[in-house]
Design an enzyme around this catalytic site. Structure first.
Site, mmCIF file in Angstrom:
data_model
loop_
_atom_site.group_PDB
_atom_site.id
_atom_site.type_symbol
_atom_site.label_atom_id
_atom_site.label_comp_id
_atom_site.label_asym_id
_atom_site.label_seq_id
_atom_site.Cartn_x
_atom_site.Cartn_y
_atom_site.Cartn_z
ATOM 1 N N GLY A 19 -9.209 12.260 -10.169
ATOM 2 C CA GLY A 19 -8.898 13.816 -9.519
ATOM 3 C C GLY A 19 -7.643 14.432 -9.958
ATOM 4 O O GLY A 19 -7.691 15.365 -10.496
ATOM 5 N N ASN A 83 0.246 7.903 -12.570
ATOM 6 C CA ASN A 83 -0.731 8.252 -11.699
ATOM 7 C C ASN A 83 -1.654 7.458 -11.012
ATOM 8 O O ASN A 83 -1.844 7.856 -9.813
ATOM 9 C CB ASN A 83 -1.335 9.713 -12.316
ATOM 10 C CG ASN A 83 -2.531 10.225 -11.710
ATOM 11 O OD1 ASN A 83 -2.104 11.152 -10.480
ATOM 12 N ND2 ASN A 83 -3.495 9.729 -11.839
ATOM 13 N N ALA A 84 -2.270 6.651 -11.601
ATOM 14 C CA ALA A 84 -3.032 5.711 -11.037
ATOM 15 C C ALA A 84 -2.651 5.043 -9.742
ATOM 16 O O ALA A 84 -1.534 4.562 -9.676
ATOM 17 C CB ALA A 84 -3.493 4.379 -12.196
ATOM 18 N N GLY A 144 -2.953 3.595 9.119
ATOM 19 C CA GLY A 144 -3.829 2.926 8.531
ATOM 20 C C GLY A 144 -3.445 2.619 6.840
ATOM 21 O O GLY A 144 -4.105 1.925 6.101
ATOM 22 N N TYR A 148 -0.297 0.119 1.435
ATOM 23 C CA TYR A 148 -0.433 1.190 0.557
ATOM 24 C C TYR A 148 0.923 1.975 0.367
ATOM 25 O O TYR A 148 1.639 2.363 -0.608
ATOM 26 C CB TYR A 148 -1.339 2.258 0.917
ATOM 27 C CG TYR A 148 -1.535 3.571 -0.013
ATOM 28 C CD1 TYR A 148 -1.879 3.730 -1.320
ATOM 29 C CD2 TYR A 148 -1.000 4.674 0.553
ATOM 30 C CE1 TYR A 148 -2.089 4.800 -2.099
ATOM 31 C CE2 TYR A 148 -1.157 6.008 -0.116
ATOM 32 C CZ TYR A 148 -1.520 6.171 -1.646
ATOM 33 O OH TYR A 148 -1.442 7.176 -2.222
ATOM 34 N N PRO A 178 2.025 13.706 -3.482
ATOM 35 C CA PRO A 178 0.998 14.553 -3.053
ATOM 36 C C PRO A 178 0.880 14.373 -1.300
ATOM 37 O O PRO A 178 0.979 13.454 -1.098
ATOM 38 C CB PRO A 178 -0.123 14.187 -3.794
ATOM 39 C CG PRO A 178 0.161 13.225 -4.576
ATOM 40 C CD PRO A 178 1.441 12.743 -4.438
ATOM 41 N N GLY A 179 0.590 15.298 -0.784
ATOM 42 C CA GLY A 179 0.067 15.448 0.558
ATOM 43 C C GLY A 179 -1.515 15.285 0.291
ATOM 44 O O GLY A 179 -2.069 14.968 -0.831
HETATM 45 N N1 NAD Z 1 -5.578 12.562 -2.957
HETATM 46 C C1 NAD Z 1 -4.948 12.213 -2.256
HETATM 47 O O1 NAD Z 1 -4.903 12.741 -1.144
HETATM 48 C C2 NAD Z 1 -3.498 11.701 -2.514
HETATM 49 C C3 NAD Z 1 -2.373 11.554 -1.810
HETATM 50 C C4 NAD Z 1 -1.261 10.980 -1.838
HETATM 51 C C5 NAD Z 1 -1.038 10.398 -3.176
HETATM 52 N N2 NAD Z 1 -2.040 10.210 -4.187
HETATM 53 C C6 NAD Z 1 -1.779 9.559 -5.157
HETATM 54 O O2 NAD Z 1 -2.266 10.402 -6.269
HETATM 55 C C7 NAD Z 1 -2.851 9.433 -7.304
HETATM 56 C C8 NAD Z 1 -3.929 9.837 -7.894
HETATM 57 O O3 NAD Z 1 -5.075 9.695 -6.939
HETATM 58 P P1 NAD Z 1 -6.457 10.484 -6.658
HETATM 59 O O4 NAD Z 1 -6.617 11.089 -5.496
HETATM 60 O O5 NAD Z 1 -6.399 11.504 -8.059
HETATM 61 O O6 NAD Z 1 -7.368 9.319 -7.009
HETATM 62 P P2 NAD Z 1 -8.709 8.995 -7.711
HETATM 63 O O7 NAD Z 1 -9.244 7.808 -7.134
HETATM 64 O O8 NAD Z 1 -9.368 10.289 -7.861
HETATM 65 O O9 NAD Z 1 -8.051 8.655 -9.330
HETATM 66 C C9 NAD Z 1 -7.529 7.345 -9.291
HETATM 67 C C10 NAD Z 1 -7.648 7.109 -10.820
HETATM 68 O O10 NAD Z 1 -6.943 5.656 -10.968
HETATM 69 C C11 NAD Z 1 -7.849 4.741 -11.715
HETATM 70 N N3 NAD Z 1 -7.406 3.379 -11.249
HETATM 71 C C12 NAD Z 1 -7.502 2.903 -10.048
HETATM 72 N N4 NAD Z 1 -7.339 1.742 -10.280
HETATM 73 C C13 NAD Z 1 -7.136 1.422 -11.490
HETATM 74 C C14 NAD Z 1 -6.858 0.138 -12.291
HETATM 75 N N5 NAD Z 1 -6.775 -1.026 -11.772
HETATM 76 N N6 NAD Z 1 -6.512 0.158 -13.668
HETATM 77 C C15 NAD Z 1 -6.697 1.590 -14.194
HETATM 78 N N7 NAD Z 1 -7.205 2.561 -13.498
HETATM 79 C C16 NAD Z 1 -7.189 2.499 -12.307
HETATM 80 C C17 NAD Z 1 -9.058 5.203 -11.028
HETATM 81 O O11 NAD Z 1 -10.201 4.727 -12.019
HETATM 82 C C18 NAD Z 1 -9.075 6.766 -11.131
HETATM 83 O O12 NAD Z 1 -9.338 7.494 -12.183
HETATM 84 C C19 NAD Z 1 -2.952 8.026 -6.749
HETATM 85 O O13 NAD Z 1 -1.481 7.317 -7.259
HETATM 86 C C20 NAD Z 1 -2.784 8.349 -5.255
HETATM 87 O O14 NAD Z 1 -2.175 7.192 -4.734
HETATM 88 C C21 NAD Z 1 -3.133 10.975 -3.781
#
Ligand code: NAD
Length: 244
Positions: A19, A83-84, A144, A148, A178-179
């Protein structure tokens, strides 16, 4: 406004098929960067890369050998966006240590391994950008999300240390937190907890949960020359739910 172009730069986005990653790829490409999308979801990564004339790489960031094979193949990278991420939500006293290991490998070890491989090229060329996508859960705590949050908090120390070590080589290093942001990661949690997103939105001063674009705009700005005097910083994109 001058100094916002990334033309001629190559930007690698891990988790670029997800995302927030997808939105980061779009903004970096819009600024002129050649985007490399690294994800374990090869088909989705290819779709994002094709949309922006970039390249896709299938890599499992939980697997050190997969990362080694990838870095040997990827070529010079000027902008590295970590970012992953994976989030497994469970009360800490009931949490499974196997899940700690997975989150440590993807959320913290992979950024360390990738940076170790790709940063020398940046400093050698005299210009580079590191951006670590952490989480407000690591800044403020989040029920929870103990394991992480621990892995995501590790990025703070790593990014600040790299900001000091790589500054002379023209490389900045910053963290974006991000929040709650509307992506598949959050939707998966919300499905198990009906009403969660509305409840969160009511607690946020700006009264909505984040959109991937909200995060991507800051990440992309930090990669430009206009942000060349910003390093070692941790910035939240969270509608004001955490203020630090
Ligand atoms: N969405 C939120 O509310 C939020 C809040 C705080 C932080 N984040 C952080 O933002 C970042 C992006 O999150 P998102 O919400 O877009 O998540 P998402 O699940 O939509 O995307 C994560 C991506 O990482 C890839 N990924 C996961 N494990 C992997 C691996 N072992 N090898 C290669 N690729 C891998 C997935 O295939 C996916 O495309 C993350 O680091 C997440 O922790 C997100």
């Amino acid at each position: 406004m001058n100094g916002l172009s990334l033309t001629g730069r190559t930007a690698l986005v891990t988790g670029g098929a997800g995302g927030i990653g997808r939105a980061i790829c779009a903004d970096l490409a819009a600024l002129g960067a050649r985007v490399l999308v690294a994800d374990r979801d090869a088909a989705a990564a290819r779709a994002v890369a094709d949309e922006h004339g970039g390249a896709a790489f299938e890599v499992d960031l939980a697997d050190a050998a997969s990362i080694d094979a990838f870095t040997a193949d990827v070529g010079p990278v000027d902008v590295l966006i970590h970012n992953a991420g994976v989030s497994i939500v469970e009360p800490f006293t009931e949490s499974d240590p196997a899940n700690w290991d997975l989150m440590w490998r993807v959320n913290l070890r992979a950024p360390m391994q990738l940076t170790r491989a790709l940063l020398p090229g940046m400093t050698g060329r005299g210009w580079g950008r590191l951006v670590f996508v952490s989480s407000d859960g690591a800044r403020a705590g989040s029920g929870g999300e103990g394991a992480y949050a621990a892995t995501k908090a590790g990025l703070f120390g790593l990014a600040k240390t790299l900001a000091r070590e790589a500054a002379a080589g023209g490389v900045t290093s910053n963290v974006v937190c991000p929040g709650p942001t509307d992506t598949p990661m959050v939707r998966a949690v919300a499905e198990r907890h009906p009403g969660l997103l509305d409840k969160l939105a009511r607690q946020i001063p700006l009264r909505r949960i984040g959109r991937p674009d909200d995060v991507a705009g800051l990440v992309a700005f930090l990669c430009t020359d206009r942000a060349s005097y910003i390093t070692g910083q941790t910035l939240s994109v969270s509608g004001g739910i955490t203020m630090q």
